[in-house]
Each structure stands twice: as structure tokens, then as C-alpha cells.
Scaffold this motif. Structure first.
Motif, PDB file in Angstrom:
ATOM      1  N   PRO A 171      16.766  -4.507   5.766  1.00 25.41           N
ATOM      2  CA  PRO A 171      17.211  -3.302   6.474  1.00 25.41           C
ATOM      3  C   PRO A 171      16.865  -2.041   5.689  1.00 25.41           C
ATOM      4  O   PRO A 171      16.785  -2.067   4.455  1.00 25.41           O
ATOM      5  CB  PRO A 171      18.726  -3.495   6.549  1.00 25.41           C
ATOM      6  CG  PRO A 171      19.060  -4.283   5.308  1.00 25.41           C
ATOM      7  CD  PRO A 171      17.879  -5.208   5.094  1.00 25.41           C
ATOM      8  N   GLY A 172      16.668  -0.952   6.419  1.00 20.19           N
ATOM      9  CA  GLY A 172      16.378   0.314   5.764  1.00 20.19           C
ATOM     10  C   GLY A 172      15.619   1.255   6.679  1.00 20.19           C
ATOM     11  O   GLY A 172      15.340   0.929   7.840  1.00 20.19           O
ATOM     12  N   VAL A 173      15.302   2.430   6.182  1.00 17.37           N
ATOM     13  CA  VAL A 173      14.556   3.421   6.955  1.00 17.37           C
ATOM     14  C   VAL A 173      13.118   2.936   7.111  1.00 17.37           C
ATOM     15  O   VAL A 173      12.425   2.701   6.115  1.00 17.37           O
ATOM     16  CB  VAL A 173      14.571   4.792   6.253  1.00 17.37           C
ATOM     17  CG1 VAL A 173      13.658   5.779   6.976  1.00 17.37           C
ATOM     18  CG2 VAL A 173      15.995   5.330   6.173  1.00 17.37           C
ATOM     19  N   PRO A 174      12.637   2.775   8.356  1.00 17.02           N
ATOM     20  CA  PRO A 174      11.267   2.282   8.546  1.00 17.02           C
ATOM     21  C   PRO A 174      10.225   3.284   8.060  1.00 17.02           C
ATOM     22  O   PRO A 174      10.368   4.493   8.270  1.00 17.02           O
ATOM     23  CB  PRO A 174      11.173   2.065  10.054  1.00 17.02           C
ATOM     24  CG  PRO A 174      12.240   2.925  10.643  1.00 17.02           C
ATOM     25  CD  PRO A 174      13.337   2.990   9.634  1.00 17.02           C
ATOM     26  N   VAL A 175       9.197   2.766   7.394  1.00 12.35           N
ATOM     27  CA  VAL A 175       8.144   3.602   6.824  1.00 12.35           C
ATOM     28  C   VAL A 175       6.781   2.988   7.126  1.00 12.35           C
ATOM     29  O   VAL A 175       6.625   1.765   7.081  1.00 12.35           O
ATOM     30  CB  VAL A 175       8.307   3.740   5.295  1.00 12.35           C
ATOM     31  CG1 VAL A 175       7.123   4.479   4.690  1.00 12.35           C
ATOM     32  CG2 VAL A 175       9.593   4.462   4.943  1.00 12.35           C
ATOM     33  N   THR A 176       5.818   3.844   7.445  1.00 11.51           N
ATOM     34  CA  THR A 176       4.420   3.427   7.486  1.00 11.51           C
ATOM     35  C   THR A 176       3.687   4.179   6.395  1.00 11.51           C
ATOM     36  O   THR A 176       3.781   5.406   6.308  1.00 11.51           O
ATOM     37  CB  THR A 176       3.779   3.741   8.855  1.00 11.51           C
ATOM     38  OG1 THR A 176       4.465   3.010   9.864  1.00 11.51           O
ATOM     39  CG2 THR A 176       2.305   3.359   8.848  1.00 11.51           C
ATOM     40  N   TRP A 177       2.973   3.425   5.540  1.00 10.47           N
ATOM     41  CA  TRP A 177       2.177   4.034   4.474  1.00 10.47           C
ATOM     42  C   TRP A 177       0.700   3.912   4.800  1.00 10.47           C
ATOM     43  O   TRP A 177       0.208   2.819   5.064  1.00 10.47           O
ATOM     44  CB  TRP A 177       2.444   3.349   3.132  1.00 10.47           C
ATOM     45  CG  TRP A 177       3.776   3.652   2.550  1.00 10.47           C
ATOM     46  CD1 TRP A 177       4.363   4.872   2.417  1.00 10.47           C
ATOM     47  CD2 TRP A 177       4.714   2.723   2.013  1.00 10.47           C
ATOM     48  NE1 TRP A 177       5.597   4.756   1.834  1.00 10.47           N
ATOM     49  CE2 TRP A 177       5.838   3.448   1.570  1.00 10.47           C
ATOM     50  CE3 TRP A 177       4.705   1.338   1.844  1.00 10.47           C
ATOM     51  CZ2 TRP A 177       6.946   2.847   0.985  1.00 10.47           C
ATOM     52  CZ3 TRP A 177       5.800   0.733   1.267  1.00 10.47           C
ATOM     53  CH2 TRP A 177       6.914   1.485   0.839  1.00 10.47           C
ATOM     54  N   ASP A 178      -0.010   5.032   4.756  1.00 10.12           N
ATOM     55  CA  ASP A 178      -1.466   5.042   4.851  1.00 10.12           C
ATOM     56  C   ASP A 178      -2.015   5.401   3.473  1.00 10.12           C
ATOM     57  O   ASP A 178      -1.698   6.464   2.940  1.00 10.12           O
ATOM     58  CB  ASP A 178      -1.942   6.085   5.878  1.00 10.12           C
ATOM     59  CG  ASP A 178      -2.327   5.458   7.188  1.00 10.12           C
ATOM     60  OD1 ASP A 178      -1.465   4.773   7.761  1.00 10.12           O
ATOM     61  OD2 ASP A 178      -3.474   5.652   7.633  1.00 10.12           O
ATOM     62  N   LEU A 179      -2.821   4.524   2.912  1.00 12.13           N
ATOM     63  CA  LEU A 179      -3.390   4.742   1.589  1.00 12.13           C
ATOM     64  C   LEU A 179      -4.909   4.733   1.698  1.00 12.13           C
ATOM     65  O   LEU A 179      -5.483   3.813   2.288  1.00 12.13           O
ATOM     66  CB  LEU A 179      -2.949   3.638   0.627  1.00 12.13           C
ATOM     67  CG  LEU A 179      -1.460   3.274   0.592  1.00 12.13           C
ATOM     68  CD1 LEU A 179      -1.237   2.110  -0.367  1.00 12.13           C
ATOM     69  CD2 LEU A 179      -0.612   4.472   0.205  1.00 12.13           C
ATOM     70  N   GLN A 180      -5.554   5.754   1.138  1.00 11.59           N
ATOM     71  CA  GLN A 180      -7.012   5.785   1.101  1.00 11.59           C
ATOM     72  C   GLN A 180      -7.484   5.737  -0.348  1.00 11.59           C
ATOM     73  O   GLN A 180      -6.969   6.458  -1.203  1.00 11.59           O
ATOM     74  CB  GLN A 180      -7.572   7.032   1.780  1.00 11.59           C
ATOM     75  CG  GLN A 180      -9.107   7.026   1.826  1.00 11.59           C
ATOM     76  CD  GLN A 180      -9.685   8.250   2.513  1.00 11.59           C
ATOM     77  OE1 GLN A 180      -9.223   9.364   2.275  1.00 11.59           O
ATOM     78  NE2 GLN A 180     -10.680   8.048   3.343  1.00 11.59           N
ATOM     79  N   PHE A 181      -8.487   4.908  -0.605  1.00 10.84           N
ATOM     80  CA  PHE A 181      -9.021   4.722  -1.952  1.00 10.84           C
ATOM     81  C   PHE A 181     -10.446   5.257  -2.024  1.00 10.84           C
ATOM     82  O   PHE A 181     -11.313   4.852  -1.256  1.00 10.84           O
ATOM     83  CB  PHE A 181      -8.978   3.238  -2.333  1.00 10.84           C
ATOM     84  CG  PHE A 181      -7.591   2.678  -2.389  1.00 10.84           C
ATOM     85  CD1 PHE A 181      -6.867   2.679  -3.574  1.00 10.84           C
ATOM     86  CD2 PHE A 181      -6.983   2.165  -1.247  1.00 10.84           C
ATOM     87  CE1 PHE A 181      -5.573   2.172  -3.624  1.00 10.84           C
ATOM     88  CE2 PHE A 181      -5.689   1.654  -1.285  1.00 10.84           C
ATOM     89  CZ  PHE A 181      -4.981   1.662  -2.488  1.00 10.84           C
ATOM     90  N   ILE A 182     -10.670   6.202  -2.963  1.00 16.03           N
ATOM     91  CA  ILE A 182     -11.954   6.856  -3.140  1.00 16.03           C
ATOM     92  C   ILE A 182     -12.548   6.475  -4.499  1.00 16.03           C
ATOM     93  O   ILE A 182     -11.842   6.488  -5.513  1.00 16.03           O
ATOM     94  CB  ILE A 182     -11.822   8.391  -3.059  1.00 16.03           C
ATOM     95  CG1 ILE A 182     -11.274   8.811  -1.689  1.00 16.03           C
ATOM     96  CG2 ILE A 182     -13.153   9.078  -3.342  1.00 16.03           C
ATOM     97  CD1 ILE A 182     -12.202   8.559  -0.531  1.00 16.03           C
ATOM     98  N   ASP A 183     -13.829   6.154  -4.511  1.00 13.39           N
ATOM     99  CA  ASP A 183     -14.541   5.836  -5.748  1.00 13.39           C
ATOM    100  C   ASP A 183     -14.747   7.121  -6.540  1.00 13.39           C
ATOM    101  O   ASP A 183     -15.420   8.043  -6.071  1.00 13.39           O
ATOM    102  CB  ASP A 183     -15.889   5.194  -5.408  1.00 13.39           C
ATOM    103  CG  ASP A 183     -16.630   4.676  -6.633  1.00 13.39           C
ATOM    104  OD1 ASP A 183     -16.465   5.249  -7.729  1.00 13.39           O
ATOM    105  OD2 ASP A 183     -17.412   3.715  -6.476  1.00 13.39           O
ATOM    106  N   ILE A 184     -14.170   7.206  -7.732  1.00 13.04           N
ATOM    107  CA  ILE A 184     -14.261   8.414  -8.535  1.00 13.04           C
ATOM    108  C   ILE A 184     -15.688   8.684  -9.009  1.00 13.04           C
ATOM    109  O   ILE A 184     -16.055   9.817  -9.329  1.00 13.04           O
ATOM    110  CB  ILE A 184     -13.309   8.313  -9.755  1.00 13.04           C
ATOM    111  CG1 ILE A 184     -13.186   9.658 -10.469  1.00 13.04           C
ATOM    112  CG2 ILE A 184     -13.772   7.241 -10.715  1.00 13.04           C
ATOM    113  CD1 ILE A 184     -12.586  10.746  -9.632  1.00 13.04           C
ATOM    114  N   ASN A 185     -16.535   7.661  -9.001  1.00 13.23           N
ATOM    115  CA  ASN A 185     -17.905   7.816  -9.470  1.00 13.23           C
ATOM    116  C   ASN A 185     -18.844   8.319  -8.384  1.00 13.23           C
ATOM    117  O   ASN A 185     -19.781   9.065  -8.660  1.00 13.23           O
ATOM    118  CB  ASN A 185     -18.425   6.478 -10.014  1.00 13.23           C
ATOM    119  CG  ASN A 185     -17.582   5.957 -11.159  1.00 13.23           C
ATOM    120  OD1 ASN A 185     -17.421   6.619 -12.178  1.00 13.23           O
ATOM    121  ND2 ASN A 185     -17.016   4.775 -10.990  1.00 13.23           N
ATOM    122  N   THR A 186     -18.618   7.902  -7.134  1.00 12.89           N
ATOM    123  CA  THR A 186     -19.514   8.265  -6.033  1.00 12.89           C
ATOM    124  C   THR A 186     -18.881   9.226  -5.041  1.00 12.89           C
ATOM    125  O   THR A 186     -19.578   9.786  -4.185  1.00 12.89           O
ATOM    126  CB  THR A 186     -19.945   7.012  -5.266  1.00 12.89           C
ATOM    127  OG1 THR A 186     -18.785   6.423  -4.634  1.00 12.89           O
ATOM    128  CG2 THR A 186     -20.587   5.992  -6.193  1.00 12.89           C
TER     129      THR A 186
END
Length: 340
Positions: A142-157
Motif C-alpha cells: 500500500p502507498g501513494v501510487p507512482v510512475t517513474w520515467d528514467l532516461q539513460f544517456i551515454d556521457i561519451n556520445t
């Protein structure tokens, strides 16, 4: 300056005997070099139009998430104040009107995202190896519903990283982690917790370097501010039972939440039943470590309804060096026969 970073590291190391100061100084120095690349990536992403594309998609996602929950499409009146002050003082409540199911959500939200380039963080004592590949990690918590969107970027390119497997885990509303039996983690006599898997899971990024998780807002435990752990894996294997194994670890970190939002959530049940001592962001040593080099490890977010309990949509962009390799230290492992 580097001298300030080293001094801060030294003070923390003295408080935690056995910590490898030399290794962490090397990692922080490498991070300082990456910081320059991150600024270049911000410019590159704008020039490629990735930021404007994300902006449109995020707006639509929030609209659809509200519709899916039967919530009205309302205007938000708190606007995100971008990096004008220290990250612990800035509200990360966004004015975007999007939901998790909005078409093109990632294009929208990641154009309006705090970019998190932080020194490699600590894994913590409750990492479990071999959890399930899944987008909804809530189970029956139980708890406050959350949707997480995570984007991963290559620090080299400065390009999104496809086929990167993100691994996240956090405690439940009353501060307990699944999969670990240990003093300080709820009822240490409850041996059945070793087989539990709530609020843990992995997802592999799409062509835009994006993953999305459904969960609940985390609780807290004594000595730490409210947080979520994230680890990234490359070139691992999905087993027949849907769990993940092998590969290399390219990033270990944590992300955090605005203190005002945490306080509001903690007034709600079942969070209000948590008897652990509250540690604020300002008091948390990991938060302060993340902020040493102007990193902003806080999730941006919007309310899906008029109240926090109606749900939250949250996002962040993380810069990762895919060529880096780190060693994980799991407290336990999920096997075909359960936790060990």
C-alpha cells in the motif's frame, strides 16, 4: 574545488571505518571530468531536437495517466524552478500536464528534466541480486501510487543508451526492504522476508534509453532520507523464470525527493504508521555527497490529481558511462528456489 571534494570525502571516511578513500577520490576525480561532458551533452541534445520531442511526449503522457485513473485534466500552478538555487531548496514540482500513458511521454518529460550526473553512489546494505524483469514492482504494497520515467544517456556520445538494464529497489511505506533478513530491516525474526520481492525489479531501456516503472512512493528508515536505489547492467541474461543474471555494472546510484513532498506523503496512511526516526535531505550524508559537484539527484514530478494520494508521475535523466565497471555486493540473491 577538488580540495573541497577530498576534504569532504575524508570527513565521511573517518566516520565510516574500512571505507576505501583512495578509490572514492579516483571516482570523484573521474566524475569532475564527466561533468564537463555533461554540459556538452545538454547542448547536443537540444541541437538534435531530442529535448523538444521529449517535451511533447511527456505532456501527453500525464494527460493519459490522469484519464486512466478517472482524474480531471487540471492546470498545475507550481512551476519547476530550474537550478537557480541549491537542489535541496528547489521545488521539482513541474507545470507539465502529462500522465504515464500520454503518447510520446518520454519526449516531453526528458526535455524538462533535471539531468542527473552524479558521482557513483553507494549500493547500500539491501541490494538483492537476480530480481524479476518487470515494469510494475508494487505487488500488494500500500502507498501513494507512482510512475517513474528514467532516461539513460551515454556521457561519451550524448546519445540515449538502448538495451541497458536498469535495476531499482526501495523500501515500503514503513521502511522495510523485501528479500533481506537483517537487524534494522523491519522484523529481523521474520525469515519469510528472504523470499519476498516487493518494490524490486529490472527493466531494459528502449531505443530512446527509457524505462518506466509503476510503484509506490517509498517510506524511510532510521539514518537515511527517503530514496530509491538504481543500478545499471549491460550484457546480462534473462533466465527462463524472468529474472536477470550476469553482465557488468556501469552505474550505482540513488535518487531522491523534494522534502516538502516527503513531508506531505508521510502524513498519509500507512506512512504515518512508520515509527523510524526521520532523516531529512539536509541531514542525509548521501544526498549531500551527491550535491558536492552541483548534481541534482531529485526527481521532477507532477501530481496526477488535486491531492498527492491521487498519484505522482516522476522523471529524471541519468548520464552513464557504459564503459565503466563497478562491483556490486548483494546482501542476498533471488534463485529459482527463493532467496538465499
Amino acid at each position: 574545488s577538488r580540495a573541497v571534494v577530498v576534504a569532504a570525502l575524508l570527513s565521511r571516511t573517518l566516520a565510516h571505518p574500512g571505507h576505501d578513500l583512495t578509490q572514492e577520490i579516483a571516482e570523484r576525480n573521474e566524475f569532475l571530468q564527466h561533468s564537463k561532458r555533461a554540459s556538452n551533452c545538454d547542448v547536443a541534445l537540444r541541437k538534435r531536437g531530442i529535448d523538444s520531442k521529449q517535451n511533447e511526449r511527456r505532456q501527453l503522457a500525464i494527460e493519459q495517466a490522469r484519464a486512466a485513473r478517472g482524474l480531471p485534466q487540471s492546470e498545475l500552478y507550481s512551476v519547476l524552478n530550474w537550478r537557480i538555487r541549491d537542489a535541496t531548496d528547489v521545488s521539482h514540482l513541474s507545470s507539465l500536464d502529462v500522465t504515464p500513458t500520454t503518447s510520446g511521454v518520454e519526449s516531453i518529460i526528458f526535455a524538462n528534466s533535471t539531468c542527473l550526473l552524479s558521482p557513483e553512489g553507494e549500493e547500500g546494505p539491501y541490494y538483492v541480486k537476480g530480481e524479476y524483469i518487470r515494469s510494475n514492482i508494487t505487488e500488494t504494497e500500500p502507498g501513494v501510487p507512482v510512475t517513474w520515467d528514467l532516461q539513460f544517456i551515454d556521457i561519451n556520445t550524448c546519445l540515449p543508451i538502448p538495451n541497458l538494464t536498469s535495476d531499482i529497489w526501495h523500501c515500503n511505506a514503513t521502511g522495510v526492504y523485501a528479500g533481506v533478513v537483517a537487524t534494522g530491516n523491519g522484523d529481523s525474526t521474520d525469515e519469510s522476508n528472504i523470499n519476498k520481492t516487493f518494490l524490486r525489479g529490472l527493466q531494459t531501456t528502449d531505443s530512446d534509453g527509457v524505462v518506466q516503472y509503476a510503484s509506490i512512493f517509498p517510506g524511510y528508515y532510521s539514518g537515511r532520507a527517503t530514496h530509491v536505489h538504481v543500478e545499471t547492467h549491460l550484457n546480462g541474461t534473462v533466465l527462463p523464470n524472468g529474472t536477470y543474471t550476469g553482465g557488468s555494472v556501469a552505474h550505482i546510484g540513488q535518487f531522491f525527493f523534494d522534502q516538502e513532498l516527503i513531508s506531505e506523503v508521510n502524513e498519509l496512511s500507512p506512512y504515518s504508521e512508520n515509527t523510524n526516526t526521520i532523516t531529512t535531505n539536509a541531514e542525509d550524508r548521501v544526498v549531500q555527497g551527491e550535491l558536492e559537484n552541483d548534481s541534482d539527484p531529485f526527481l521532477n514530478y507532477v501530481l496526477l490529481g488535486e491531492k498527492v494520494e491521487d498519484g505522482l508521475f516522476m522523471w529524471v535523466t541519468l548520464y552513464v558511462d557504459p564503459s565503466a565497471t563497478y562491483t556490486s555486493s548483494p546482501a542476498s540473491e533471488l534463485t529459482a528456489d527463493g532467496g538465499v
